[in-house]
Design a protein around this motif. Structure first.
Motif, short mmCIF file in Angstrom:
data_model
loop_
_atom_site.label_atom_id
_atom_site.label_comp_id
_atom_site.label_asym_id
_atom_site.label_seq_id
_atom_site.Cartn_x
_atom_site.Cartn_y
_atom_site.Cartn_z
N UNK A 141 0.95 -1.40 -0.02
CA UNK A 141 0.03 0.42 -0.10
C UNK A 141 1.02 1.40 -0.03
N UNK A 142 1.05 2.07 -0.58
CA UNK A 142 1.48 3.37 -1.66
C UNK A 142 1.28 4.05 -0.18
N UNK A 143 0.34 4.75 -0.36
CA UNK A 143 0.00 5.91 1.04
C UNK A 143 -0.97 5.20 1.90
N UNK A 144 0.53 4.65 2.86
CA UNK A 144 -0.09 4.27 3.91
C UNK A 144 -1.35 5.29 4.95
N UNK A 145 -0.53 6.43 5.19
CA UNK A 145 -1.46 7.76 5.67
C UNK A 145 -2.78 8.09 5.37
N UNK A 146 -3.19 7.50 3.87
CA UNK A 146 -4.34 7.80 3.25
C UNK A 146 -5.11 6.46 4.14
N UNK A 147 -4.82 5.54 3.42
CA UNK A 147 -5.79 4.43 4.29
C UNK A 147 -5.41 4.28 6.36
N UNK A 148 -4.72 4.36 6.30
CA UNK A 148 -4.88 4.43 7.92
C UNK A 148 -5.93 5.71 8.49
N UNK A 149 -6.34 5.86 7.52
CA UNK A 149 -7.20 7.69 8.25
C UNK A 149 -8.61 7.52 7.57
N UNK A 150 -8.66 6.84 6.48
CA UNK A 150 -9.43 6.52 5.72
C UNK A 150 -11.08 5.63 6.16
N UNK A 151 -12.21 5.64 6.05
CA UNK A 151 -12.93 5.07 6.59
C UNK A 151 -12.87 3.95 5.33
N UNK A 152 -13.95 2.96 5.51
CA UNK A 152 -13.19 1.73 4.95
C UNK A 152 -14.27 1.75 3.52
N UNK A 153 -15.15 2.04 3.48
CA UNK A 153 -16.40 2.77 1.78
C UNK A 153 -15.36 3.57 0.79
N UNK A 154 -14.42 4.12 1.26
CA UNK A 154 -13.25 4.78 0.75
C UNK A 154 -12.34 4.26 0.13
N UNK A 155 -12.57 3.22 0.62
CA UNK A 155 -10.99 1.65 -0.52
C UNK A 155 -11.77 0.74 -1.06
N UNK A 156 -11.26 0.33 -2.93
CA UNK A 156 -12.10 -0.81 -2.93
C UNK A 156 -11.48 -2.03 -2.53
N UNK A 157 -12.69 -2.80 -3.05
CA UNK A 157 -12.64 -4.34 -2.65
C UNK A 157 -11.21 -4.83 -2.21
N UNK A 158 -10.11 -4.46 -3.21
CA UNK A 158 -8.81 -5.20 -3.26
C UNK A 158 -8.36 -4.43 -1.67
N UNK A 159 -8.02 -3.37 -2.14
CA UNK A 159 -7.42 -2.31 -0.49
C UNK A 159 -8.01 -3.18 0.79
N UNK A 160 -9.61 -2.90 0.53
CA UNK A 160 -9.96 -3.99 2.03
C UNK A 160 -9.38 -4.51 2.14
N UNK A 161 -9.07 -6.09 0.81
CA UNK A 161 -8.83 -7.18 1.76
C UNK A 161 -6.97 -7.08 1.87
N UNK A 162 -6.32 -5.64 0.82
CA UNK A 162 -4.67 -6.04 1.40
C UNK A 162 -4.85 -5.52 3.00
#
Lengths: 295, 270
Positions: A141-162
């Motif tokens: 995951x290239x942008x860990x900060x964005x993902x850490x601060x995100x809510x689940x719906x803001x990520x794609x299915x593949x990202x959520x599984x990662x």
């Protein structure tokens, strides 16, 4: 067999519904340390139930009535409930099927990933956060900060599984139960996720109990396989052997029913009634024997 | 040239983008299909394949006019149905039937299987000898006639999907849209349903658009294939040729991503 130590050993495990019917029929299987063991079968075969019995999360009413589950030499039945939970929490983890239901929609990803580390394993918050960051890098995951601060719906299915894979590996479990982890994904994403699980599994030396209905996925990810039908292991073999020379008629039938783009004309034979009749007989024989042994 | 049931030109579909809807006022339109040109041959099963969000279901729904295209023409059996108003469409609806993905949610739990299969026939004025017609529809899909008295929950997943097929075929339509009809089924049941559909298609001379994400299933069942991605057609043509020599990188990637039930140690790293 090799001298490789066993990570998980299940012996004659039976579980029943409140009415006494068995959902698991004397299941026995071994998972060597660092190995991927696939549990494959159709719906109702009990493949998820085995993982649930191990993790101690059987559905309400379903009870383990017999058999042993041994995790790295410790028989779980001999432990007090609290000690068993502690051991399971420290040594195992789960990658669930549907990342959207597994994640709380109203909480950010970061805290959901650190929960287990801080609340269950007692890590200090700062090291938990650092570990999560490390793991997110490991799952590319290239942008860990964005993902850490995100809510689940803001990520794609593949990202959520990662994210869930990263969380599962974070505390260095010895054994991961992966319950249909790629079933909800598109094929191209599925391939990326399978590759990721295989990579991490090898790098961390983690054993995986991989639950799936897809023989294709079994062939690509696992070293050994148990084929299940009606809560019964009908065939257990190293993966290369199972695909080269399937022994049980049901395994053969499943393979013949699985479509392959490489064999358009020969593929897709429905499981024939002789095989189903044979399976019904096996189930009945197993149940008769079990009833005799249990009055 | 092959006889065509559908000729589609410049098909565009836009839907309101509810994620960007302002508090007041209409939602902005989002283009789902960006101008598609293709034909569907008569008496032929055409596979439509793509990943989620590729627009394959939207395309299907535009073909049976559950959605009105925002531009382009959809010529079905000589009529441009793209913008036909509902009353003019009604007589054609009999020939545009659909089999749904999830037979559990597409069969009414409170009505008998017989009533469910009879409903479209009654709607199109075939109320006479209805029990006979329902029995024939059940027999056609390999279910016993007495299933007419049962309810949805008394059937297995494969039997429910057979009912879905029986309902769609009861009117002997010219066109059937099958949208992911086997994706919720176990492989052994899937094999039965696909074999049944294949057999009915050749017996009844059906034209079917078979939407699926599974290229192995498409390969087995469909004479022609359309590959979609992000609202556009990537590649279309006879299935044999498409698999033997895919022209587009995306098609090759899709095919390469299918895990075959065969040991292949390098597959994951390829």
């Amino acid at each position: 067999m090799t001298a490789q130590p066993l990570c998980l050993s299940i012996g004659a495990l039976s579980a029943t519904l409140p009415n006494g019917d068995r959902v698991l029929r004397s299941v026995s299987l071994d998972v060597a340390a660092g190995e991927v063991h696939a549990l494959v079968g159709e719906s109702g075969a009990g493949k998820s139930m085995i993982g649930k019995a191990l993790l101690g999360v059987l559905p309400p009413g379903v009870r383990q009535v017999e058999g042993s589950i041994t995790l790295e030499g410790t028989r779980l039945e001999t432990l007090a409930p609290a000690a068993r939970r502690r051991l399971i929490g420290a040594r195992t983890a789960l990658i669930p099927q549907d990342p959207l239901t597994a994640l709380n929609p109203s909480r950010r990803i970061g805290p959901q990933m650190t929960d287990r580390l801080t609340h269950i394993l007692g890590w200090p918050a700062a090291s938990a956060r650092a570990r999560i960051r490390e793991m997110l890098a490991e799952v590319h995951i290239r942008e860990p900060d964005r993902v850490i601060a995100a809510y689940p719906h803001e990520l794609s299915g593949g990202m959520r599984q990662r994210v869930l894979i990263a969380a599962a590996f974070a505390a260095e479990p010895r054994l991961i139960v992966a319950d249909e982890p790629t079933t909800a994904l598109d094929v191209t994403v599925q391939k990326q996720i399978l590759r990721l699980i295989a990579d991490l599994q090898r790098r961390h030396g983690t054993a995986i109990l991989f639950v799936t209905h897809d023989l294709g996925v079994v062939a690509k990810i696992s070293q050994s396989v148990s084929v299940l039908y009606a809560g019964m292991v009908v065939e257990r073999a190293p993966a290369p052997e199972l695909f080269a020379t399937p022994r049980h008629a049901y395994t053969k039938a499943l393979m013949a029913a699985t479509p392959r783009y490489t064999h358009p004309a020969s593929s897709l034979q429905p499981v024939n009634s002789a095989v189903l009749a044979e399976l019904a007989l096996e189930v009945r024989a197993a149940d008769t024997e079990w009833k005799r042994a249990h009055g | 040239m092959a006889d065509r049931l559908f000729t589609v030109e410049g098909l565009k579909v836009s839907l309101p983008d509810m994620a960007r809807k302002p508090l007041l006022g209409p939602a902005p339109m989002l283009d789902i299909l960006h101008g598609l040109d293709f034909t569907l041959e008569r008496n032929c099963i055409t596979g439509i394949v793509g990943e989620s969000g590729s627009g394959k279901s939207t395309l299907g729904r535009a073909l049976v006019r559950l959605l009105e295209p925002s531009a382009g023409s959809v010529v079905f059996d000589g009529h441009d149905i793209a913008h036909l108003p509902e009353p003019a469409l009604k007589p054609l609806r009999r020939d545009l039937q659909m089999i749904f993905q999830d037979p559990m949610s597409s069969l009414n739990p409170r009505r008998t299987i017989g009533a469910i299969i009879a409903a479209p026939m009654r709607h199109h004025g075939l109320a006479d000898r209805i029990d006979e017609r329902v029995a024939a529809a059940l027999t056609r899909v390999g279910l016993p006639e007495n299933f007419a008295a049962r309810y949805r929950h008394q059937l297995s997943g494969g039997q429910r999907q057979r009912v879905g097929i029986a309902r769609a075929l009861a009117l002997e339509p010219k066109f059937v849209l099958a949208d992911e009809i086997v994706s919720g089924l176990d492989v052994s049941t899937q094999a039965q349903i696909l074999t049944l559909l294949d057999q009915l298609a050749s017996e009844m001379g059906l034209t079917i658009a078979f939407i699926s994400h599974d290229l192995s299933v498409i390969r087995r069942l469909c004479r022609n294939t359309i590959v979609m991605r992000a609202g556009r057609i990537v590649e279309a043509g006879p299935t044999d040729a498409l698999f033997a020599a895919p022209r587009e990188t995306y098609t090759r990637e899709l095919i390469a991503a299918i895990p075959l039930p065969e040991i292949d140690d390098d597959w994951l790293t390829r």
